[in-house]
Write a protein that holds these residues in place. Sequence first.
Motif, PDB file in Angstrom:
ATOM      1  N   LYS A  84      -2.789  12.809   0.450  1.00  0.00           N
ATOM      2  CA  LYS A  84      -2.478  14.161   1.540  1.00  0.00           C
ATOM      3  C   LYS A  84      -3.353  13.091   2.935  1.00  0.00           C
ATOM      4  CE  LYS A  84      -1.197  17.512  -1.996  1.00  0.00           C
ATOM      5  NZ  LYS A  84      -1.289  18.614  -2.307  1.00  0.00           N
ATOM      6  N   LEU A  85      -4.484  13.220   2.213  1.00  0.00           N
ATOM      7  CA  LEU A  85      -5.458  12.640   3.738  1.00  0.00           C
ATOM      8  C   LEU A  85      -4.705  11.339   3.937  1.00  0.00           C
ATOM      9  CD1 LEU A  85      -9.462  13.826   1.838  1.00  0.00           C
ATOM     10  CD2 LEU A  85      -7.754  15.284   4.108  1.00  0.00           C
ATOM     11  N   GLY A  86      -4.551  10.306   2.942  1.00  0.00           N
ATOM     12  CA  GLY A  86      -4.490   9.479   3.580  1.00  0.00           C
ATOM     13  C   GLY A  86      -2.933   9.524   4.417  1.00  0.00           C
ATOM     14  N   VAL A  87      -2.283  10.053   4.025  1.00  0.00           N
ATOM     15  CA  VAL A  87      -0.826   9.940   5.539  1.00  0.00           C
ATOM     16  C   VAL A  87      -1.155  11.025   6.491  1.00  0.00           C
ATOM     17  CG1 VAL A  87       0.309  12.490   4.652  1.00  0.00           C
ATOM     18  CG2 VAL A  87       1.340  10.108   5.206  1.00  0.00           C
ATOM     19  N   LEU A  88      -2.290  11.788   6.965  1.00  0.00           N
ATOM     20  CA  LEU A  88      -2.802  12.595   7.979  1.00  0.00           C
ATOM     21  C   LEU A  88      -4.044  10.879   8.351  1.00  0.00           C
ATOM     22  CD1 LEU A  88      -4.263  15.827   6.602  1.00  0.00           C
ATOM     23  CD2 LEU A  88      -1.644  15.482   7.524  1.00  0.00           C
ATOM     24  N   GLU A  89      -4.426  10.086   7.694  1.00  0.00           N
ATOM     25  CA  GLU A  89      -5.258   9.357   8.718  1.00  0.00           C
ATOM     26  C   GLU A  89      -4.525   8.513   9.202  1.00  0.00           C
ATOM     27  OE1 GLU A  89      -8.218   7.304  10.143  1.00  0.00           O
ATOM     28  OE2 GLU A  89      -8.501   9.327   9.870  1.00  0.00           O
ATOM     29  N   LEU A  90      -2.845   7.658   8.181  1.00  0.00           N
ATOM     30  CA  LEU A  90      -2.200   6.920   8.295  1.00  0.00           C
ATOM     31  C   LEU A  90      -1.139   7.401   9.439  1.00  0.00           C
ATOM     32  CD1 LEU A  90      -1.023   4.305   8.581  1.00  0.00           C
ATOM     33  CD2 LEU A  90       0.745   4.267   6.412  1.00  0.00           C
ATOM     34  N   GLY A  91      -0.621   8.868   9.671  1.00  0.00           N
ATOM     35  CA  GLY A  91      -0.677   8.970  11.012  1.00  0.00           C
ATOM     36  C   GLY A  91      -0.957   8.776  11.754  1.00  0.00           C
ATOM     37  N   ARG A  92      -2.689   9.739  12.277  1.00  0.00           N
ATOM     38  CA  ARG A  92      -3.432  10.023  13.101  1.00  0.00           C
ATOM     39  C   ARG A  92      -3.174   8.101  13.903  1.00  0.00           C
ATOM     40  NH1 ARG A  92      -8.232   8.203  14.518  1.00  0.00           N
ATOM     41  NH2 ARG A  92      -8.709   7.061  11.974  1.00  0.00           N
ATOM     42  N   GLN A  93      -4.096   6.545  12.927  1.00  0.00           N
ATOM     43  CA  GLN A  93      -3.986   5.330  13.045  1.00  0.00           C
ATOM     44  C   GLN A  93      -3.042   5.302  13.658  1.00  0.00           C
ATOM     45  OE1 GLN A  93      -5.159   3.311  10.236  1.00  0.00           O
ATOM     46  NE2 GLN A  93      -7.376   4.542   9.588  1.00  0.00           N
ATOM     47  N   GLY A 134      -0.117   6.910  15.324  1.00  0.00           N
ATOM     48  CA  GLY A 134       0.432   7.429  15.828  1.00  0.00           C
ATOM     49  C   GLY A 134       1.577   7.730  15.893  1.00  0.00           C
ATOM     50  N   ASN A 135       1.623   7.512  14.425  1.00  0.00           N
ATOM     51  CA  ASN A 135       3.937   7.538  14.180  1.00  0.00           C
ATOM     52  C   ASN A 135       3.714   9.095  13.270  1.00  0.00           C
ATOM     53  OD1 ASN A 135       6.384   7.280  13.626  1.00  0.00           O
ATOM     54  ND2 ASN A 135       5.798   5.184  14.646  1.00  0.00           N
ATOM     55  N   VAL A 136       4.254   9.558  13.433  1.00  0.00           N
ATOM     56  CA  VAL A 136       3.914  10.786  12.031  1.00  0.00           C
ATOM     57  C   VAL A 136       5.414  10.390  10.898  1.00  0.00           C
ATOM     58  CG1 VAL A 136       4.213  12.880  10.534  1.00  0.00           C
ATOM     59  CG2 VAL A 136       2.642  12.611  12.711  1.00  0.00           C
ATOM     60  N   SER A 137       6.499  10.290  11.806  1.00  0.00           N
ATOM     61  CA  SER A 137       7.435   9.584  10.573  1.00  0.00           C
ATOM     62  C   SER A 137       7.558   7.999   9.771  1.00  0.00           C
ATOM     63  CB  SER A 137       8.776   9.667  12.131  1.00  0.00           C
ATOM     64  OG  SER A 137       9.339  10.982  12.146  1.00  0.00           O
ATOM     65  N   GLN A 138       6.553   6.839  10.547  1.00  0.00           N
ATOM     66  CA  GLN A 138       6.330   6.064   9.800  1.00  0.00           C
ATOM     67  C   GLN A 138       4.852   5.911   8.900  1.00  0.00           C
ATOM     68  OE1 GLN A 138       4.974   3.300  13.278  1.00  0.00           O
ATOM     69  NE2 GLN A 138       5.985   1.383  11.178  1.00  0.00           N
ATOM     70  N   ALA A 139       4.413   6.916   9.314  1.00  0.00           N
ATOM     71  CA  ALA A 139       3.870   7.488   7.140  1.00  0.00           C
ATOM     72  C   ALA A 139       3.638   8.251   7.121  1.00  0.00           C
ATOM     73  CB  ALA A 139       2.213   8.160   8.442  1.00  0.00           C
ATOM     74  N   CYS A 140       4.623   8.786   7.377  1.00  0.00           N
ATOM     75  CA  CYS A 140       5.622   9.676   5.454  1.00  0.00           C
ATOM     76  C   CYS A 140       6.577   9.423   5.034  1.00  0.00           C
ATOM     77  CB  CYS A 140       6.481  11.030   6.381  1.00  0.00           C
ATOM     78  SG  CYS A 140       5.285  12.272   7.331  1.00  0.00           S
ATOM     79  N   LYS A 141       7.320   8.147   6.074  1.00  0.00           N
ATOM     80  CA  LYS A 141       7.917   6.838   4.667  1.00  0.00           C
ATOM     81  C   LYS A 141       6.495   5.969   4.021  1.00  0.00           C
ATOM     82  CE  LYS A 141      11.116   6.638   8.006  1.00  0.00           C
ATOM     83  NZ  LYS A 141      12.536   5.299   9.206  1.00  0.00           N
ATOM     84  N   VAL A 142       5.816   5.674   4.452  1.00  0.00           N
ATOM     85  CA  VAL A 142       4.682   4.705   3.519  1.00  0.00           C
ATOM     86  C   VAL A 142       4.259   5.656   2.516  1.00  0.00           C
ATOM     87  CG1 VAL A 142       2.904   3.928   3.453  1.00  0.00           C
ATOM     88  CG2 VAL A 142       4.468   3.242   5.627  1.00  0.00           C
ATOM     89  N   PHE A 143       4.145   7.355   2.656  1.00  0.00           N
ATOM     90  CA  PHE A 143       3.672   7.844   1.612  1.00  0.00           C
ATOM     91  C   PHE A 143       4.241   8.607   0.580  1.00  0.00           C
ATOM     92  CE2 PHE A 143      -0.663   6.484   3.370  1.00  0.00           C
ATOM     93  CZ  PHE A 143      -0.984   7.197   2.841  1.00  0.00           C
ATOM     94  N   GLY A 144       5.609   8.616   1.340  1.00  0.00           N
ATOM     95  CA  GLY A 144       7.269   9.504   0.389  1.00  0.00           C
ATOM     96  C   GLY A 144       6.960  11.264   0.814  1.00  0.00           C
TER      97      GLY A 144
END
Length: 58
Positions: free
Chosen positions: A11-20, A22-32
């Motif tokens: 959960k922290l990973g998807v938040l951090e990736l989204g921050r890095q 700058g694209n929430v949709s892409q981070a969500c796809k990576v983490f499912g």
Amino acid sequence: MNSDAKLIKPKLGVLELGRQLGNVSQACKVFGYSRDSFYRFKKLCEEGGELALLHFTF
């Protein structure tokens, strides 16, 4: 790693990736995760810290 950390880490990973990215949709796809889940995680983390993520259920 204890069981609490295993539940919080993705959960922290998807938040951090989204921050890095700058694209929430892409981070969500990576983490499912859905975008809705991402924003729930974000709100929980902002209001109650990382441990608040333990109590999130789908």
